[in-house]
Design a protein around this motif. Structure first.
Motif: not given
Length: 455
Positions: A267-287
């Protein structure tokens, strides 16, 4: 923005190594384990959600009485309770330690206690000094609660976003509140706490205590012993679980929640630009059956060379243990599923790792079931059968030397020590309980080790 990962490779890559991870029962009889830490010695301290801390010795023995019992002040229900414990780096001399728990009003609080002067194996509950309170209105979940002293000597504290679904109150992105954050405070001051001068919002708008923000419910974080990197496991909303690795010198990071869940827009309503964020180095899904990540540690022990340099974590629902390479994280390797609904890892003073099941009250030591096999193969020494039952044979292959054989349990306790001859030797293992042991052979000062499995 960090690249997005191809989840099929994350989930199934490097499967061959996964089967070598062998959690071996180390201790049992606990209730609702939320944290396990050491205080600079071989002893471990086991936190129980109800409000007690119990001592666990290196040989697996459990202290008869709690080190700390604050059940009378802990609000224990659902995700609430006694959630965190951190010993001051100078605990040996000052006796200070810090706990994080939900109080009677539903808020989360950090309190300092002091070791008893009369009994060093117990806390003095009359020394309680409230340090910090984190208001937690409304919901009972997403309390955070992990605490660690960083390489800089400051106390880092993870707080949840306040609960509910989707962070409806916008706490994680609001730098004026303490929820959904990684906090950092200085406890080595004359007042309750001070604000480190490099905290990003201490001289401008925002809560002074905030070190980083945009977290949902960081259930365990740790600092790597070798490079000081901070590893944060953040529990996802309903689809993605994530792992973050950052340099603790980089204050003011925004990890993206509620704008992003992992690498995906939430939900990125009103959020900062994605280039200013720190994203994970690894992830997995609930699948794949997971639902809630439990963060761990980078292995720095010496007993299992194959595990060196790997960051270990687990999932509460799948009961699987996962790992990523600590220098090039991304691809996740999983074990098969075990038992226990894993709620916390532990790192002992030597860097060896443990994992605990919150629902079954069991603490397991993480071992490598293939440890030592290559060494033995190169030496020409044979150990058979392995797995064994009542008897195991050691064949030195006619080497013209005698050798010293020692068998240890996984807590390091010596169970057998005897001299063996150059040829075939029979070792009685009928008195051993089923489990994994460490067999060591010392020939002319050269030591080799191998796992010995008893069925």
């Amino acid at each position: 923005m960090k690249r997005k990962f191809l989840l099929p490779f994350l989930l199934f890559g490097c499967a061959a190594f996964a089967q070598t991870i062998a959690p071996v029962q180390f201790a049992s009889g606990f209730n609702g384990i939320t944290e396990i830490v050491h205080a600079g010695t071989s002893r471990l301290y086991v936190v129980q959600q109800e409000g007690t801390v119990r001592m666990l010795e290196a040989d697996g023995a459990i202290g008869e009485i709690p080190f700390l019992d604050i059940t009378d002040v802990v609000n224990y229900n659902g995700e609430r309770g006694l959630l965190g414990l951190a010993f001051h780096p100078q605990y040996v001399t000052n006796g200070y330690f810090y706990v994080y728990y939900t109080n009677s009003t539903g808020d989360n609080t950090v309190v300092r206690y002091t070791r008893s002067t009369a009994n060093p194996d117990a806390a003095d509950t009359t020394t309680a000094l409230p340090i910090l309170t984190i208001p937690h209105p409304g919901n009972t979940n997403h309390n955070g609660g992990c605490m660690r002293f960083g390489p800089d000597g400051y106390l880092y504290i993870s707080s949840g976003d306040g609960g509910g679904s989707g962070d409806v109150n916008g706490n994680a992105q609001n730098i004026d509140v303490l929820l959904g954050k990684m906090l950092r405070i200085d406890v080595d001051v004359d007042v309750e706490y001070g604000i480190p001068g490099t905290n990003p919002f201490q001289s401008e708008d925002g809560a002074d205590e905030v070190w980083a923000y945009g977290l949902r419910n960081a259930w365990k974080f740790s600092f790597g012993r070798s490079d000081g990197s901070m590893w944060i496991a953040d529990v996802g909303q309903g689809v993605i679980e994530e792992i973050n690795k950052v340099n603790p010198a980089n204050a003011g990071l925004n990890f993206g929640w509620r704008c992003y869940e992992g690498n995906e827009v939430y939900n990125n309503a009103g959020c900062a630009d994605s280039n200013t964020l720190t994203f994970p180095v690894a992830e997995y899904t609930h699948a794949e059956g997971g639902c809630s990540i439990t963060g761990g540690y980078v292995y720095t022990g010496t007993a299992y060379p194959n595990l060196q340099g790997k960051y270990f974590f687990a999932d509460y629902c799948s009961n699987k243990i996962g790992w990523v390479n600590s220098t090039t994280p991304g691809d996740i390797t999983w074990t098969e599923d075990f038992e226990g609904n894993f709620t916390t890892f532990a790192e002992d003073v030597n860097g060896e790792l443990y994992i605990a099941g919150g629902t079954n009250g069991v603490i397991y030591k993480i071992t490598d079931s293939t440890a030592g096999m290559e060494q033995f193969a190169k030496s020409g020494i044979s150990v058979y059968p392995n797995p064994a039952h009542n008897e195991v044979f050691i064949d030195l292959k006619n080497q013209a030397v005698t050798a010293q054989l020692t068998v240890f349990d996984l807590g390091g306790k010596r169970l057998i020590q005897q001299t063996i001859a150059p040829n075939v030797n029979s070792i009685d293992t009928s008195v051993f309980q089923a489990g994994i042991y460490l067999l060591e052979i010392n020939a002319s000062g050269n030591k080799i080790q191998q796992k010995l499995i008893i069925n």
